[in-house]
Every structure is written in structure tokens, then in C-alpha cells.
Design a protein around this motif. Structure first.
Motif, PDB file in Angstrom:
ATOM      1  N   PRO A 169      70.425  83.654  -6.009  1.00  0.00           N
ATOM      2  CA  PRO A 169      69.744  84.417  -7.058  1.00  0.00           C
ATOM      3  C   PRO A 169      68.909  83.512  -7.967  1.00  0.00           C
ATOM      4  CG  PRO A 169      72.058  84.173  -7.584  1.00  0.00           C
ATOM      5  CD  PRO A 169      71.881  83.619  -6.209  1.00  0.00           C
ATOM      6  N   ASP A 170      67.893  84.084  -8.575  1.00  0.00           N
ATOM      7  CA  ASP A 170      67.070  83.373  -9.547  1.00  0.00           C
ATOM      8  C   ASP A 170      67.724  83.443 -10.920  1.00  0.00           C
ATOM      9  OD1 ASP A 170      65.087  82.782  -7.637  1.00  0.00           O
ATOM     10  OD2 ASP A 170      64.153  84.754  -7.922  1.00  0.00           O
ATOM     11  N   LEU A 171      67.140  82.725 -11.876  1.00  0.00           N
ATOM     12  CA  LEU A 171      67.575  82.825 -13.264  1.00  0.00           C
ATOM     13  C   LEU A 171      67.394  84.250 -13.761  1.00  0.00           C
ATOM     14  CD1 LEU A 171      66.045  79.538 -14.690  1.00  0.00           C
ATOM     15  CD2 LEU A 171      68.492  80.094 -14.583  1.00  0.00           C
ATOM     16  N   TYR A 207      75.212  81.693 -13.348  1.00  0.00           N
ATOM     17  CA  TYR A 207      76.567  82.205 -13.230  1.00  0.00           C
ATOM     18  C   TYR A 207      77.061  82.284 -11.784  1.00  0.00           C
ATOM     19  CZ  TYR A 207      74.945  83.972 -17.748  1.00  0.00           C
ATOM     20  OH  TYR A 207      74.389  84.080 -19.005  1.00  0.00           O
ATOM     21  N   ILE A 208      76.138  82.444 -10.867  1.00  0.00           N
ATOM     22  CA  ILE A 208      76.508  82.764  -9.483  1.00  0.00           C
ATOM     23  C   ILE A 208      76.080  81.639  -8.553  1.00  0.00           C
ATOM     24  CG2 ILE A 208      76.045  84.356  -7.567  1.00  0.00           C
ATOM     25  CD1 ILE A 208      75.763  86.535  -9.792  1.00  0.00           C
ATOM     26  N   LYS A 209      77.012  81.189  -7.742  1.00  0.00           N
ATOM     27  CA  LYS A 209      76.722  80.126  -6.770  1.00  0.00           C
ATOM     28  C   LYS A 209      75.873  80.654  -5.631  1.00  0.00           C
ATOM     29  CE  LYS A 209      79.070  76.977  -3.571  1.00  0.00           C
ATOM     30  NZ  LYS A 209      80.385  76.575  -3.014  1.00  0.00           N
ATOM     31  N   GLU A 210      76.274  81.812  -5.091  1.00  0.00           N
ATOM     32  CA  GLU A 210      75.535  82.422  -3.988  1.00  0.00           C
ATOM     33  C   GLU A 210      76.067  83.818  -3.720  1.00  0.00           C
ATOM     34  OE1 GLU A 210      76.281  79.757  -0.733  1.00  0.00           O
ATOM     35  OE2 GLU A 210      78.210  80.677  -0.245  1.00  0.00           O
ATOM     36  N   MET A 211      75.297  84.575  -2.959  1.00  0.00           N
ATOM     37  CA  MET A 211      75.757  85.846  -2.432  1.00  0.00           C
ATOM     38  C   MET A 211      75.622  85.790  -0.915  1.00  0.00           C
ATOM     39  SD  MET A 211      74.437  88.768  -5.128  1.00  0.00           S
ATOM     40  CE  MET A 211      72.711  88.309  -5.195  1.00  0.00           C
ATOM     41  N   VAL A 212      76.593  86.358  -0.225  1.00  0.00           N
ATOM     42  CA  VAL A 212      76.599  86.326   1.235  1.00  0.00           C
ATOM     43  C   VAL A 212      76.772  87.745   1.763  1.00  0.00           C
ATOM     44  CG1 VAL A 212      77.873  85.568   3.285  1.00  0.00           C
ATOM     45  CG2 VAL A 212      77.492  83.973   1.386  1.00  0.00           C
ATOM     46  N   TYR A 213      75.973  88.080   2.768  1.00  0.00           N
ATOM     47  CA  TYR A 213      76.146  89.337   3.501  1.00  0.00           C
ATOM     48  C   TYR A 213      76.394  88.986   4.961  1.00  0.00           C
ATOM     49  CZ  TYR A 213      74.925  93.587   6.065  1.00  0.00           C
ATOM     50  OH  TYR A 213      74.934  94.648   6.934  1.00  0.00           O
ATOM     51  N   LYS A 225      69.094  92.649  -3.516  1.00  0.00           N
ATOM     52  CA  LYS A 225      68.336  93.024  -4.716  1.00  0.00           C
ATOM     53  C   LYS A 225      69.089  94.055  -5.549  1.00  0.00           C
ATOM     54  CE  LYS A 225      64.462  90.655  -4.612  1.00  0.00           C
ATOM     55  NZ  LYS A 225      64.092  89.723  -5.716  1.00  0.00           N
ATOM     56  N   ARG A 226      69.715  95.008  -4.859  1.00  0.00           N
ATOM     57  CA  ARG A 226      70.461  96.025  -5.598  1.00  0.00           C
ATOM     58  C   ARG A 226      71.682  95.401  -6.271  1.00  0.00           C
ATOM     59  NH1 ARG A 226      71.644  98.354  -8.983  1.00  0.00           N
ATOM     60  NH2 ARG A 226      72.645 100.393  -9.170  1.00  0.00           N
ATOM     61  N   MET A 227      72.329  94.461  -5.598  1.00  0.00           N
ATOM     62  CA  MET A 227      73.468  93.771  -6.213  1.00  0.00           C
ATOM     63  C   MET A 227      73.009  92.981  -7.437  1.00  0.00           C
ATOM     64  SD  MET A 227      76.658  92.963  -6.445  1.00  0.00           S
ATOM     65  CE  MET A 227      77.544  93.353  -4.915  1.00  0.00           C
TER      66      MET A 227
END
Length: 272
Positions: free
Chosen positions: A8-10, A15-21, A142-144
Motif C-alpha cells: 500500500p501507499d502512504l 502501518y501495514i507491511k503488505e497485503m497478500v491475496y 483497492k477495496r481493502m
């Protein structure tokens, strides 16, 4: 198999390291050991088949996980379902990153996995239905992100001192002196530990040990010829016995057994 990682961008990247699907993973085993990695995780299961946490010793079902769940900071490994053919989205929070979204002292979730709606409210289940209806991973991400931005609370981290100190521990674990860090924080030892547990979930000493354990994993994962004395010394251990005790405490394995059993991901060890 689909496996997508989203950075994710600023401001979310603070706060977030990464998101995985991921979707369609078909391992040959049914259970994994998930080794502590110093993060907190929101898991949204996009299928209806429940997943399980198992007793580490007898491997009996211990807890059922359905729809969405939040995993706090852990000091021991978890034995979990491998998720054959699962479809999931996982939000991995940095150690100092989840409090603005949870808005509850994080030590209350230490070594626990709880239903996500108990942490984030029923909105998380509505979000799950939206994510299920979308077909493209990028749209799901994007929705997350939109949901996370709406869920974020403004928090004053006691002058930002805790996030700075967490980052220092994470970046130079073998060089950190926790007593010096506590003194430089401007708080008493007792206050410093209290704030650290509130915003991170563990004491500074516990978190430091986990970061150092993951420094070891990073050095040895995928390697076959390893100079164990060099690894121990470079990670701040003065003797190999202490090094082995810590490694076994977090993984349930001695270091050489980890090398033998390691799987496709550093912090996941297949149970075969």
C-alpha cells in the motif's frame, strides 16, 4: 495458483507491511507450523470451508476459524490448516501499525486468534462479502485499502516514541540495548514496558527476541551449508546453547531440523 502481494501507499504503508491475496494453493500436506514473525494479521477467508488451529502437541483441533479473524502477536508457533484450495486475503500489520485500527491495548490479543468482528465490528463481514463478489485481485486490494482508511483512528503514540523504538529494534536487533532504549524514551522502565505492550502487544524483550529469531531465519532459510557458530554470534548470541534454546522455543524445532523440514515460505514449516 494465484499469489499476489500488494504494497500500500502512504498513509497505509506506515502501518501495514503488505497485503497478500492467494487462491488455488494445493500443498501436499494438511498442516503447517506458522512461526512467530513479529506481525499482527487480519485474515479474510473468501471461502466458506472453516480453517483450524491445532494443539501443538497432539494435533487435535483446538479452534475453528471462519469468515475473518485477527491474529495478535505470538511468542510461540501455531499449528494451522494448510488451506488446500483456499482463497484468502491477508493484511499484515507492522508491529507498531495495528493499534490505530484496533484501538484496544494489543496485549489483550497476544497469543490469541479472535473473530475479526469482535475487533473491527460487523463492517468487516460486509467487506468480506464485497471482496467475494470481486473477481480481480487488484480490485480486492483497492477495496481493502478503502476500508482500512475508513477504519483508521487518529492516535498519538506518546510522541511517536514507541514506533521509532520498534523500528530501531527491527532494523538492528543484534545491536540493540533495551535498557538504553528505555532510558532514551524519557519514560521509566515500568512506563516504557506498559506503553510497548499497549501499542505492540508484547514486552520489549519478547519482541526483540522474536525479531532476532526472524533475523536467524532470514540468514539460514534456503541454505544447506551453514556455519552455526557464525550465525549465532552475528545475531548476538554468546553461546550456541542459548541460540538453540531460543530457536526451539519459537519453532518447536532445533535449527538443523528446521533446515530439513523447511517448505516454500520462511515462517511456514510443513507437517508431513
Amino acid at each position: 495458483m494465484i499469489y499476489k502481494v500488494w504494497q500500500p501507499d502512504l498513509p497505509l504503508s506506515d502501518y501495514i507491511k503488505e497485503m497478500v491475496y492467494h487462491k488455488g494453493h494445493r500443498p501436499s500436506h494438511t498442516k503447517d507450523r506458522f512461526l512467530p514473525d513479529g506481525t499482527l494479521n487480519l485474515v479474510v477467508d473468501l471461502q466458506d470451508e472453516p480453517k483450524y488451529i491445532y494443539d501443538n502437541l497432539n494435533l487435535e483441533e483446538k479452534q475453528k476459524c471462519e469468515r475473518a479473524w485477527f491474529s495478535g502477536m505470538h511468542t510461540e508457533y501455531l499449528t494451522i490448516s494448510s488451506g488446500i484450495d483456499a482463497e484468502m486475503m491477508v493484511v499484515t500489520f507492522k508491529a507498531e501499525g495495528s493499534f490505530p485500527f484496533v484501538n484496544t491495548p494489543l496485549h489483550e490479543f497476544s497469543n490469541k486468534v479472535v473473530d475479526a468482528e469482535l475487533v473491527f465490528g460487523e463492517d468487516i463481514l460486509s467487506l468480506r462479502e464485497e471482496l467475494k463478489s470481486e473477481s480481480k485481485p487488484e480490485v480486492k486490494f483497492k477495496r481493502m485499502e478503502e476500508w482500512l482508511l475508513s477504519a483508521r483512528k487518529e492516535v498519538v503514540f506518546s510522541g511517536d516514541v514507541i514506533p521509532q523504538l520498534v523500528q530501531q529494534i527491527r532494523e538492528t536487533p543484534s545491536e540493540v540495548n533495551l535498557k538504553d532504549i528505555a532510558e532514551r524514551s524519557g519514560y521509566s522502565q515500568k512506563q516504557f514496558i506498559h506503553l510497548f505492550k499497549k501499542y505492540v502487544g508484547l514486552s520489549p524483550k519478547q519482541y526483540h527476541r522474536i525479531v532476532r529469531f526472524n533475523e536467524i531465519l532470514e540468514m539460514i532459510y534456503g541454505e544447506k551449508q551453514i556455519e552455526w557458530a557464525m550465525v549465532a554470534a552475528s545475531c548476538g548470541y554468546f553461546d550456541q546453547a542459548h541460540f538453540i534454546r531460543d530457536f526451539q522455543a519459537f519453532s518447536g524445532l532445533n535449527p538443523k531440523k528446521y533446515i530439513t523440514d523447511q517448505g516454500d515460505y520462511r515462517n511456514y514449516v510443513p507437517l508431513k
